[in-house]
Design an enzyme around this catalytic site. Structure first.
Site, mmCIF file in Angstrom:
data_model
loop_
_atom_site.group_PDB
_atom_site.id
_atom_site.type_symbol
_atom_site.label_atom_id
_atom_site.label_comp_id
_atom_site.label_asym_id
_atom_site.label_seq_id
_atom_site.Cartn_x
_atom_site.Cartn_y
_atom_site.Cartn_z
ATOM 1 N N HIS A 75 0.773 -1.251 0.035
ATOM 2 C CA HIS A 75 -0.089 0.057 -0.128
ATOM 3 C C HIS A 75 0.914 1.239 -0.080
ATOM 4 O O HIS A 75 1.783 1.439 0.909
ATOM 5 C CB HIS A 75 -0.882 0.110 1.177
ATOM 6 C CG HIS A 75 -2.005 -0.812 1.283
ATOM 7 N ND1 HIS A 75 -3.138 -0.840 1.863
ATOM 8 C CD2 HIS A 75 -2.531 -1.924 0.310
ATOM 9 C CE1 HIS A 75 -3.895 -1.885 1.525
ATOM 10 N NE2 HIS A 75 -3.615 -2.423 0.575
ATOM 11 N N TYR A 204 -10.382 5.550 6.608
ATOM 12 C CA TYR A 204 -10.542 5.985 7.739
ATOM 13 C C TYR A 204 -11.872 6.680 7.543
ATOM 14 O O TYR A 204 -11.649 7.755 6.958
ATOM 15 C CB TYR A 204 -9.457 6.524 8.583
ATOM 16 C CG TYR A 204 -8.109 5.763 8.995
ATOM 17 C CD1 TYR A 204 -7.386 5.457 8.051
ATOM 18 C CD2 TYR A 204 -8.222 5.417 10.121
ATOM 19 C CE1 TYR A 204 -6.356 4.430 8.312
ATOM 20 C CE2 TYR A 204 -6.946 4.541 10.615
ATOM 21 C CZ TYR A 204 -6.141 4.150 9.516
ATOM 22 O OH TYR A 204 -5.153 3.286 10.166
ATOM 23 N N PRO A 296 -5.799 0.458 18.288
ATOM 24 C CA PRO A 296 -5.152 -0.095 16.915
ATOM 25 C C PRO A 296 -5.599 0.961 15.887
ATOM 26 O O PRO A 296 -5.050 0.504 14.560
ATOM 27 C CB PRO A 296 -6.376 -1.309 16.620
ATOM 28 C CG PRO A 296 -7.444 -1.242 17.506
ATOM 29 C CD PRO A 296 -7.022 -0.375 18.654
ATOM 30 N N LYS A 300 -0.037 0.419 15.108
ATOM 31 C CA LYS A 300 1.289 0.410 15.672
ATOM 32 C C LYS A 300 1.686 -0.942 16.573
ATOM 33 O O LYS A 300 2.961 -1.418 16.520
ATOM 34 C CB LYS A 300 1.567 1.520 16.468
ATOM 35 C CG LYS A 300 1.448 2.872 15.428
ATOM 36 C CD LYS A 300 2.949 2.903 14.821
ATOM 37 C CE LYS A 300 2.869 3.840 13.831
ATOM 38 N NZ LYS A 300 2.731 3.485 12.314
ATOM 39 N N TYR A 388 2.709 7.335 10.354
ATOM 40 C CA TYR A 388 1.957 6.190 9.878
ATOM 41 C C TYR A 388 2.789 5.173 9.189
ATOM 42 O O TYR A 388 2.549 3.901 9.447
ATOM 43 C CB TYR A 388 0.856 6.528 9.060
ATOM 44 C CG TYR A 388 -0.243 5.731 8.563
ATOM 45 C CD1 TYR A 388 -1.307 5.327 9.572
ATOM 46 C CD2 TYR A 388 -0.203 4.693 7.736
ATOM 47 C CE1 TYR A 388 -2.444 4.595 9.395
ATOM 48 C CE2 TYR A 388 -1.112 3.441 7.589
ATOM 49 C CZ TYR A 388 -2.236 3.598 8.390
ATOM 50 O OH TYR A 388 -3.355 2.447 8.236
#
Ligand SMILES: Cc1cc2nc3c(=O)[nH]c(=O)nc-3n(C[C@H](O)[C@H](O)[C@H](O)COP(=O)(O)OP(=O)(O)OC[C@H]3O[C@@H](n4cnc5c(N)ncnc54)[C@H](O)[C@@H]3O)c2cc1C
Length: 395
Positions: A75, A204, A296, A300, A388
């Site tokens: 990704h 998200y 979550p 991480k 991220y």
């Protein structure tokens, strides 16, 4: 009672314990891993799915990434959706690094297979695991094996990699560590659906009725999460109600069509941040979930567990090769610096994307303004992307 000895006794065959054993094996340091559960249980426990580039680099380093490179979905970005609009964060473009979708259970399978093939020792189905003499030069691990025999392993060091509910952290005297705990006023309802992902990348969703996350485990398996009440009763969520809520929270013009499929697993996940400092007591070193838990949202937890043991393995290697314990003494500070950064990022991603019932209308507008900033400003997007994709591991 049977007695044996090893250099580093490792409690727990999760990602942290297994990766530590591999890194130490490559450095010529002997280990024994003790695991409370069966091999099958460890290999089928569905948990994390997103790996940072740094975690994949570690799998490469130990020679365990062959299947990962064949099967993982690579990704380069994520979508953040709010006010009915989707915004793409081009993480690869901003950081030159990628994320990989590869189930934690697949990582564990690969690590166990390689460890056993290399002659490493993993003792499954251990009960009554207990730590002794941690403040001496010969700490020990005691347990009862699957045949009911008592065993005592004397070690130079013990690595507590036994997760949040393990025995390592509680073996430390309470006045020798400090813990930091934060529970969130909501939980996640997670499902595993036998349906193709609605988009190649994660989405998200900030929605006035609660956060939602669309993710995947493969090209045929989707993993979706909904923000629900902290004391939510899973029995009240029929499959129809779950799909209808996903349709509702994803509504909007640019929405990819939601593909429903058979729901193979439904769980309620509490949301918590928990930190332990220091991550060491005398000859016991904590790593991974044994030391810290993050919500979550930032994906991480497993990555942090792998980063901890990369630092710890280098410290052991330095000790055994040169006799210097400087890196062992620095382990907790080094690991905690990175852990707090991940804890902060996970807390921030949670605060940015979830709905808080007790917030003032002012706070809600500030939240939308922050979402607007991170998705429209190059600096804002870059700040999110850098964290991220994962901060460097300082070893
Ligand atoms: C639903 C969900 C989704 C997640 N998604 C992500 C994600 O996308 N990315 C991410 O990075 N993280 C994610 N995480 C977090 C991640 O799964 C954990 O952080 C990770 O498992 C930590 O690895 P660990 O090796 O430290 O601990 P664990 O995986 O918990 O392993 C500990 C091991 O120790 C064993 N054990 C426990 N007690 C004892 C004992 N007394 N004696 C011997 N053995 C013992 C356990 O059986 C277990 O095998 C997610 C977690 C959940 C629950």
């Amino acid at each position: 009672m049977e007695s044996t000895r090893t250099a580093v006794g490792i409690v727990g065959a999760g990602p942290a314990g297994l990766m530590l054993a591999h890194l130490l094996r490559l450095a010529g340091i002997e280990t024994i891993i003790l695991e409370a559960r069966s091999r099958e249980y460890c290999e089928t426990r569905i948990r994390a799915g997103l790996m940072e580039q740094g975690s994949v680099d570690l799998m490469d380093e130990i020679g365990a990434a062959e299947r990962l490179h064949r099967e993982a979905l690579v990704h380069g970005g994520i979508y953040i959706r709010f006010d009915g609009r989707s915004h793409h964060i081009d993480i690869k473009g901003l950081t030159s690094r990628s994320m990989f979708i590869y189930g934690q259970q697949e990582i564990v399978k690969d690590l166990i297979a390689l460890q056993l093939a290399a002659g490493g020792e993993i003792r499954f189905d251990c009960s009554g695991v207990a730590l002794e003499a941690l403040d001496t030069d010969t700490p020990a691990i005691r347990y009862v094996d699957s045949a009911g025999n008592g065993v005592r392993i004397t070690c130079d060091f013990v690595a507590g990699c036994d997760g949040f509910h393990g025995i390592s952290r509680p073996s430390i005297p309470v006045n020798a560590i400090q813990t930091y705990d934060r529970e969130y006023p909501f939980a996640w309802l997670g499902i595993l659906s036998e349906s193709p992902p609605i988009d190649p990348e994660l989405i998200y969703v900030h929605h006035p009725d609660g956060f939602a996350l669309f993710t995947m485990r493969s090209n045929t398996m989707s993993r979706l999460y909904l923000q629900v009440e902290v004391d939510e009763d899973i029995a009240k969520w029929s499959d129809d109600r779950i799909w209808s809520e996903f349709h509702h929270r994803l509504e909007g013009d640019e929405t990819p069509p939601l593909i429903e499929g058979p729901i193979l697993q439904k769980t309620i996940l509490p949301m918590r941040s928990f930190m332990t400092a220091p991550m060491r007591f005398e000859r016991l070193f904590l790593a991974g979930d044994a030391a810290h838990i993050v919500p979550p949202t930032g994906a991480k937890g497993m990555n942090l567990a792998l980063a901890d043991v990369a630092v710890l393995a280098r410290a052991f290697e330095t000790f055994y090769k040169s006799g210097s314990d400087e890196k062992l003494r620095g382990y907790s500070d080094t690991a905690l610096r990175r852990s707090w950064a991940a804890a902060r990022f996970s807390w921030w991603m949670t605060s940015l994307t979830h709905t808080f019932n007790d917030r003032l209308p002012f706070d809600n507008e500030v939240q939308l303004s922050e979402l607007d900033y991170v998705t429209r400003s190059h600096a804002g997007a870059e700040m999110l992307a850098e964290q991220y994709v994962g901060l460097p591991i300082e070893r």
